[in-house]
Design an enzyme around this catalytic site. Structure first.
Site, PDB file in Angstrom:
ATOM      1  N   ARG A  12       0.834  -1.229   0.000  1.00  0.00           N
ATOM      2  CA  ARG A  12       0.000   0.000   0.000  1.00  0.00           C
ATOM      3  C   ARG A  12       0.860   1.267   0.000  1.00  0.00           C
ATOM      4  O   ARG A  12       0.492   2.279   0.593  1.00  0.00           O
ATOM      5  CB  ARG A  12      -0.959   0.034   1.197  1.00  0.00           C
ATOM      6  CG  ARG A  12      -1.957  -1.065   1.233  1.00  0.00           C
ATOM      7  CD  ARG A  12      -2.895  -1.052   0.009  1.00  0.00           C
ATOM      8  NE  ARG A  12      -3.883  -2.093   0.135  1.00  0.00           N
ATOM      9  CZ  ARG A  12      -3.706  -3.343  -0.306  1.00  0.00           C
ATOM     10  NH1 ARG A  12      -2.602  -3.693  -0.941  1.00  0.00           N
ATOM     11  NH2 ARG A  12      -4.651  -4.247  -0.152  1.00  0.00           N
ATOM     12  N   SER A  28     -10.880  -0.808   2.951  1.00  0.00           N
ATOM     13  CA  SER A  28     -10.128  -0.883   4.220  1.00  0.00           C
ATOM     14  C   SER A  28      -9.809   0.521   4.718  1.00  0.00           C
ATOM     15  O   SER A  28      -9.186   1.304   3.998  1.00  0.00           O
ATOM     16  CB  SER A  28      -8.808  -1.625   4.006  1.00  0.00           C
ATOM     17  OG  SER A  28      -9.045  -2.855   3.392  1.00  0.00           O
ATOM     18  N   GLU A  48      -5.317   3.795   5.794  1.00  0.00           N
ATOM     19  CA  GLU A  48      -5.039   3.599   4.370  1.00  0.00           C
ATOM     20  C   GLU A  48      -5.721   4.720   3.568  1.00  0.00           C
ATOM     21  O   GLU A  48      -5.242   5.139   2.521  1.00  0.00           O
ATOM     22  CB  GLU A  48      -5.598   2.226   3.956  1.00  0.00           C
ATOM     23  CG  GLU A  48      -5.315   1.865   2.529  1.00  0.00           C
ATOM     24  CD  GLU A  48      -5.765   0.445   2.184  1.00  0.00           C
ATOM     25  OE1 GLU A  48      -5.451  -0.508   2.935  1.00  0.00           O
ATOM     26  OE2 GLU A  48      -6.436   0.295   1.154  1.00  0.00           O
TER      27      GLU A  48
HETATM   28  C1  LIG Z   1     -15.614  -0.877  -1.758  1.00  0.00           C
HETATM   29  C2  LIG Z   1     -14.129  -0.635  -1.873  1.00  0.00           C
HETATM   30  C3  LIG Z   1     -13.264  -1.706  -1.985  1.00  0.00           C
HETATM   31  C4  LIG Z   1     -11.885  -1.482  -2.125  1.00  0.00           C
HETATM   32  N1  LIG Z   1     -11.053  -2.575  -2.242  1.00  0.00           N
HETATM   33  C5  LIG Z   1      -9.726  -2.379  -2.379  1.00  0.00           C
HETATM   34  C6  LIG Z   1      -8.843  -3.499  -2.537  1.00  0.00           C
HETATM   35  O1  LIG Z   1      -9.260  -4.647  -2.552  1.00  0.00           O
HETATM   36  N2  LIG Z   1      -7.511  -3.250  -2.657  1.00  0.00           N
HETATM   37  C7  LIG Z   1      -7.012  -1.970  -2.663  1.00  0.00           C
HETATM   38  O2  LIG Z   1      -5.787  -1.818  -2.804  1.00  0.00           O
HETATM   39  N3  LIG Z   1      -7.816  -0.897  -2.532  1.00  0.00           N
HETATM   40  C8  LIG Z   1      -9.157  -1.068  -2.388  1.00  0.00           C
HETATM   41  N4  LIG Z   1      -9.984   0.020  -2.249  1.00  0.00           N
HETATM   42  C9  LIG Z   1      -9.407   1.371  -2.238  1.00  0.00           C
HETATM   43  C10 LIG Z   1      -9.459   2.086  -3.613  1.00  0.00           C
HETATM   44  O3  LIG Z   1     -10.344   1.450  -4.483  1.00  0.00           O
HETATM   45  C11 LIG Z   1      -8.093   2.163  -4.278  1.00  0.00           C
HETATM   46  O4  LIG Z   1      -7.185   2.837  -3.447  1.00  0.00           O
HETATM   47  C12 LIG Z   1      -8.148   2.872  -5.635  1.00  0.00           C
HETATM   48  O5  LIG Z   1      -6.908   2.753  -6.306  1.00  0.00           O
HETATM   49  C13 LIG Z   1      -8.511   4.342  -5.500  1.00  0.00           C
HETATM   50  O6  LIG Z   1      -8.798   4.825  -6.784  1.00  0.00           O
HETATM   51  P1  LIG Z   1      -9.619   6.151  -7.034  1.00  0.00           P
HETATM   52  O7  LIG Z   1      -9.489   6.461  -8.483  1.00  0.00           O
HETATM   53  O8  LIG Z   1     -10.993   6.046  -6.505  1.00  0.00           O
HETATM   54  O9  LIG Z   1      -8.777   7.181  -6.138  1.00  0.00           O
HETATM   55  P2  LIG Z   1      -9.257   8.551  -5.500  1.00  0.00           P
HETATM   56  O10 LIG Z   1      -9.917   8.261  -4.178  1.00  0.00           O
HETATM   57  O11 LIG Z   1     -10.006   9.354  -6.481  1.00  0.00           O
HETATM   58  O12 LIG Z   1      -7.858   9.257  -5.221  1.00  0.00           O
HETATM   59  C14 LIG Z   1      -6.975   8.772  -4.240  1.00  0.00           C
HETATM   60  C15 LIG Z   1      -5.772   9.714  -4.133  1.00  0.00           C
HETATM   61  O13 LIG Z   1      -5.050   9.745  -5.361  1.00  0.00           O
HETATM   62  C16 LIG Z   1      -4.971  11.071  -5.904  1.00  0.00           C
HETATM   63  N5  LIG Z   1      -5.105  10.941  -7.369  1.00  0.00           N
HETATM   64  C17 LIG Z   1      -6.177  10.429  -8.042  1.00  0.00           C
HETATM   65  N6  LIG Z   1      -5.917  10.373  -9.367  1.00  0.00           N
HETATM   66  C18 LIG Z   1      -4.670  10.866  -9.543  1.00  0.00           C
HETATM   67  C19 LIG Z   1      -3.822  11.073 -10.703  1.00  0.00           C
HETATM   68  N7  LIG Z   1      -4.204  10.738 -11.939  1.00  0.00           N
HETATM   69  N8  LIG Z   1      -2.593  11.616 -10.496  1.00  0.00           N
HETATM   70  C20 LIG Z   1      -2.168  11.922  -9.243  1.00  0.00           C
HETATM   71  N9  LIG Z   1      -2.924  11.770  -8.123  1.00  0.00           N
HETATM   72  C21 LIG Z   1      -4.155  11.242  -8.271  1.00  0.00           C
HETATM   73  C22 LIG Z   1      -6.113  11.819  -5.235  1.00  0.00           C
HETATM   74  O14 LIG Z   1      -5.860  13.213  -5.156  1.00  0.00           O
HETATM   75  C23 LIG Z   1      -6.172  11.160  -3.861  1.00  0.00           C
HETATM   76  O15 LIG Z   1      -5.209  11.713  -3.000  1.00  0.00           O
HETATM   77  C24 LIG Z   1     -11.377  -0.169  -2.121  1.00  0.00           C
HETATM   78  C25 LIG Z   1     -12.268   0.918  -2.013  1.00  0.00           C
HETATM   79  C26 LIG Z   1     -13.622   0.684  -1.892  1.00  0.00           C
HETATM   80  C27 LIG Z   1     -14.570   1.850  -1.808  1.00  0.00           C
END
Ligand SMILES: Cc1cc2nc3c(=O)[nH]c(=O)nc-3n(C[C@H](O)[C@H](O)[C@H](O)COP(=O)(O)OP(=O)(O)OC[C@H]3O[C@@H](n4cnc5c(N)ncnc54)[C@H](O)[C@@H]3O)c2cc1C
Length: 343
Positions: free
Chosen positions: A161, A231, A327
């Site tokens: 992570r 998480s 996380e």
């Molecule tokens: C139901 C659920 C289940 C999940 N299961 C898992 C799992 O099994 N494993 C796991 O690892 N994670 C899991 N996650 C966490 C999450 O899905 C991941 O961390 C995912 O990669 C986040 O993607 P996002 O596009 O939604 O990020 P966001 O929440 O939109 O952004 C996260 C961070 O990244 C930054 N950011 C976003 N895009 C960019 C970019 N292009 N350039 C620079 N910075 C950027 C944002 O400013 C923010 O700080 C889960 C979440 C949920 C809600």
């Protein structure tokens, strides 16, 4: 005045507002939005993918920049496929696309919400597989001068992570694309709980993917109905001495060997053993099927979720002398804040 609701842009479904939302379809859009917000309006700006790893603590006093730059290019060598994917592609669509194209490998990472550009940031992982196992390089764009950089997988400093993108390339940078290498010799990863019944010689990628759908459905609430960000805490990593002490005291404690004589504990197990599964504080609660997930019951505020997280942390620390690290990323009115400042 904040005028745009962003409840639908974050999976915790926090009922908060931002000043503006801009959708970027090209790199030029990213740069333009950045200039407008930071130089012309003197306001903060936050890039978002699916908002599935953030907790908005209050209204955001700036622009939310939705990165939606799309496109996938495939190359092939004798041994592998190479996928160059722009950051605004949806991660789970990429997983399905690769399997439909007969390029198996990513199936254990299916159904993780969010976009491709965010996958390297916390090195997403599930069911014994991590993003870094496929990553060749990541392309980033410096938003205050338009310069582009390519970081190879070693420069990304991937860990559990973790990556460099949580530290050095945190502000002023956008991830614009990733390049993945998928080996042509498929090796199913089925050692994880819930997958072990498969026969390694007969199982198909689609069977693993379908099974993971069921496993996730059982343990993870659907954010459309119960706001959450997966998480909330990371699984703690401890040294051999601590792992041994814990194992002697708690016979059933799940402990996984990682690397360099380090061991990973299950944060969900630690929280559950503090009798906190289903525990409620105001409108925030610990999910009753998986203690690692905190849930917004519909009306929770950022303060309620933080109070609940603090309570959990203190209880786990009292019982196990283990300090949980979040996380999820915390977003306040001017941007991301260091968890140590509020937790
Ligand atoms: C139901 C659920 C289940 C999940 N299961 C898992 C799992 O099994 N494993 C796991 O690892 N994670 C899991 N996650 C966490 C999450 O899905 C991941 O961390 C995912 O990669 C986040 O993607 P996002 O596009 O939604 O990020 P966001 O929440 O939109 O952004 C996260 C961070 O990244 C930054 N950011 C976003 N895009 C960019 C970019 N292009 N350039 C620079 N910075 C950027 C944002 O400013 C923010 O700080 C889960 C979440 C949920 C809600």
């Amino acid at each position: 005045m904040n005028s745009v609701a962003i409840k639908s842009l974050n999976t915790f479904r926090m009922n908060v507002f931002a000043k503006r939302i801009v959708v970027a379809l090209t790199e030029e859009d990213l740069l333009k939005a950045w200039r407008q917000a930071t130089i012309l309006d003197n306001q903060p700006i936050l890039i978002l993918g699916g908002g599935s790893n953030v907790l908005f603590l209050e209204n955001y006093m700036g622009t939310i920049l939705l990165n939606r730059i799309r496109g996938i290019t495939i190359k092939e060598s004798k041994d592998a496929w190479y996928l160059y994917i722009h950051s605004g592609e949806i991660w789970n669509r990429l997983v399905n696309f690769s399997i439909n194209q007969n390029m198996p490998g990513l199936e254990n990472l299916a159904f993780i919400p969010g976009y491709v550009g965010t996958a390297p940031i916390q090195n997403i992982g599930a069911y014994g597989v991590e993003f870094c196992q496929f990553c060749e390089y990541v392309d980033i764009l410096q938003l205050d001068n338009g310069k582009k950089y390519r970081l190879n997988k070693f420069e990304c400093c991937f860990d559990y992570r973790e990556s460099i993108f949580k530290h050095s390339y945190r502000n002023n940078y956008a991830i614009i694309a990733v390049n993945l290498r998928i080996d042509k010799i498929w090796k199913p990863i089925i050692h994880y709980n819930g997958l072990t019944h498969f026969n390694v010689n007969r199982v198909t990628p689609r069977q693993i993917l379908n099974r993971i759908f069921l496993l996730r459905k059982r343990k993870i609430p659907n954010p459309l109905f119960q706001g959450n960000a997966g998480s909330f805490f990371k699984n703690p990593i401890v040294d051999a001495k601590t792992a041994k002490i814990l194992k002697n005291k708690y016979k059933n404690i799940p402990i996984f060997s990682v690397k360099n004589n380090q061991f990973r504990l299950s944060a969900g197990w630690l929280i559950e053993k503090c009798q906190l599964k289903g525990y409620k504080m105001g409108n925030a609660e610990v999910y009753n099927k998986q203690a690692l997930i905190l849930v917004n019951n519909g009306k929770a505020t950022g303060t309620e979720l933080i109070l609940l997280a603090k309570y959990i942390r203190d209880k786990v620390s009292e019982k196990f002398s283990i300090w949980l690290e979040p996380e999820v990323r915390f977003i306040a009115s001017q941007g991301e804040i260091d968890p140590s400042k509020i937790l």
